[in-house]
Design a protein around this motif. Structure first.
Motif, mmCIF file in Angstrom:
data_model
loop_
_atom_site.group_PDB
_atom_site.id
_atom_site.type_symbol
_atom_site.label_atom_id
_atom_site.label_comp_id
_atom_site.label_asym_id
_atom_site.label_seq_id
_atom_site.Cartn_x
_atom_site.Cartn_y
_atom_site.Cartn_z
ATOM 1 N N UNK A 1 -2.562 -19.267 -13.036
ATOM 2 C CA UNK A 1 -3.608 -19.564 -14.014
ATOM 3 C C UNK A 1 -4.510 -18.337 -14.101
ATOM 4 N N UNK A 2 -4.783 -17.914 -15.315
ATOM 5 C CA UNK A 2 -5.704 -16.788 -15.522
ATOM 6 C C UNK A 2 -6.963 -17.323 -16.194
ATOM 7 N N UNK A 3 -7.973 -17.676 -15.399
ATOM 8 C CA UNK A 3 -9.202 -18.189 -16.008
ATOM 9 C C UNK A 3 -9.980 -17.069 -16.714
ATOM 10 N N UNK A 4 -10.711 -17.492 -17.740
ATOM 11 C CA UNK A 4 -11.667 -16.582 -18.368
ATOM 12 C C UNK A 4 -12.968 -16.630 -17.589
ATOM 13 N N UNK B 1 -8.023 -28.962 -13.964
ATOM 14 C CA UNK B 1 -7.105 -29.855 -14.687
ATOM 15 C C UNK B 1 -5.787 -29.159 -15.013
ATOM 16 N N UNK B 2 -5.865 -27.864 -15.299
ATOM 17 C CA UNK B 2 -4.644 -27.102 -15.567
ATOM 18 C C UNK B 2 -3.808 -27.008 -14.293
ATOM 19 N N UNK B 3 -4.486 -26.840 -13.172
ATOM 20 C CA UNK B 3 -3.770 -26.787 -11.884
ATOM 21 C C UNK B 3 -3.093 -28.126 -11.581
ATOM 22 N N UNK B 4 -3.774 -29.222 -11.893
ATOM 23 C CA UNK B 4 -3.169 -30.551 -11.691
ATOM 24 C C UNK B 4 -1.889 -30.661 -12.517
ATOM 25 N N UNK B 5 -1.962 -30.216 -13.758
ATOM 26 C CA UNK B 5 -0.784 -30.244 -14.632
ATOM 27 C C UNK B 5 0.363 -29.422 -14.026
ATOM 28 N N UNK B 6 0.052 -28.207 -13.583
ATOM 29 C CA UNK B 6 1.104 -27.343 -13.021
ATOM 30 C C UNK B 6 1.643 -27.880 -11.702
ATOM 31 N N UNK B 7 0.831 -28.642 -10.997
ATOM 32 C CA UNK B 7 1.279 -29.236 -9.730
ATOM 33 C C UNK B 7 2.148 -30.461 -9.959
#
Lengths: 79, 247
Positions: free
Chosen positions: B184-187, B222-228
């Motif tokens: 994930x590349x956060x802004x 939430x993006x991490x949850x999706x990727x997990x």
């Protein structure tokens, strides 16, 4: 079960080969012992003997026999 | 709940994005080894509260990312639980901005030590658990600084670029063992980390963002949850920007 039996079983289970084939087995002798098979072998050895191998030893485990020497470094006598 | 009965390791889970991940993963039913550099009453209270609120198990693990003996000891502790390790989130990191010609070797080496070398080593350890079980999801936290390049972030951006390169490489290697690896590349996210940025720089970044605001830690979580989760079962080797749309 002796440590030798456990050690041999790991190779037999991971590579699906007989005990006779295992004794002189070296890295990349068979298609199953490629780089991916090697990591699976290491993971299974670590789990079986409850050890954490150093990277140098993961690289150095180049044969069934060599692996016995490496196991000894972690206090596991293979006999 | 997307992560029911899964076990996850989250590094740097005591604050910022890591803390948001701790909460989001617990909300989704995951049990968590929650890493922090050191024990503190605040972290203990956080763990106890989250564990109780969401009825999950949270086990603290403590090590300094630059102390490899401590790290190895923590991996041994994790192994002693005899549980699957389904998810690893490499979140912990530092940002130490300095202009290119004013960057000392200490700044250079220290950021690489914490943001890349330690993560590389920890991932080596933890991925072996995943190889045993022939499954797993590894999520690395990088930054858009690795992709876009910002003033004063030549080192920080380079460490995060290294994370992206590692992601792409090991996603290939580990795919054969059923392990997915993504970044994930956060802004610009509203955490303590942006305290090192001037108000002007933050405002300029907001102006350059399509959504015209800072990101919130839970939006990265939430993006991490999706990727997990299994919802991303055909996604590996990717870099997902969570940046509000850069203009």
């Amino acid at each position: 079960m002796t440590n030798l039996e456990k050690y041999t079983n790991v190779f037999a289970e991971i590579f699906g080969i007989s005990e006779k084939q295992i004794e002189k087995l070296k890295y990349q002798d068979i298609k199953q012992w490629d780089s991916v098979g090697h990591m699976t072998l290491i993971a299974k050895l670590e789990e079986t003997f409850d050890i954490m191998m150093d990277t140098e030893d993961i690289i150095g485990l180049s044969s069934f026999e060599k692996g016995k020497e490496i196991m000894a470094k972690y206090g596991i006598e293979i006999k | 709940m997307l992560l029911k009965n899964k076990n996850a390791i989250i590094t740097g889970s005591n604050r910022g994005i890591g803390k948001a991940m701790l909460i989001a993963f617990a909300q989704n039913g995951a049990n968590i080894w929650a890493h922090s550099r050191k024990e503190s009453p605040e972290f203990t209270e956080l763990i106890n509260t989250v564990s109780k609120d969401y009825n999950v198990q949270i086990w603290p693990i403590y090590f300094d990312l630059t102390n490899y003996a401590e790290m190895k000891n923590s991996v041994k502790q994790i192994n002693e639980y005899k549980k699957t390790v389904d998810i690893l989130v490499n979140n912990a990191g530092i940002m130490n901005n300095s202009l290119f010609q004013m960057t000392t070797k200490d700044i250079l080496y220290n950021q690489f030590e914490i943001n890349f070398f330690s993560i590389f080593t920890f991932t080596q350890y933890i991925s072996k658990f995943m190889v045993r079980q022939n499954s797993g999801s590894i999520i690395n936290i990088a930054s858009i600084a690795a992709l876009d390049g910002f003033d004063g972030q030549s080192v920080y951006g380079a460490t995060k670029s290294a994370i992206i390169a590692m992601t792409r490489s090991i996603s290939n290697e580990l795919s054969l063992n059923g392990i997915r690896v993504n970044t994930i590349a956060p802004g610009i996210i509203d955490t303590d980390l942006i305290n090192v940025m001037s108000k002007e720089v933050i405002e300029k970044n907001i102006a350059n963002t399509a959504l015209k605001r800072l990101g919130k830690p839970f939006e990265v979580a939430n993006t991490a949850v999706f990727l997990a989760s299994e919802y991303s079962s055909y996604i590996t080797g990717q870099v997902i920007r969570v940046d509000g749309g850069r203009l």
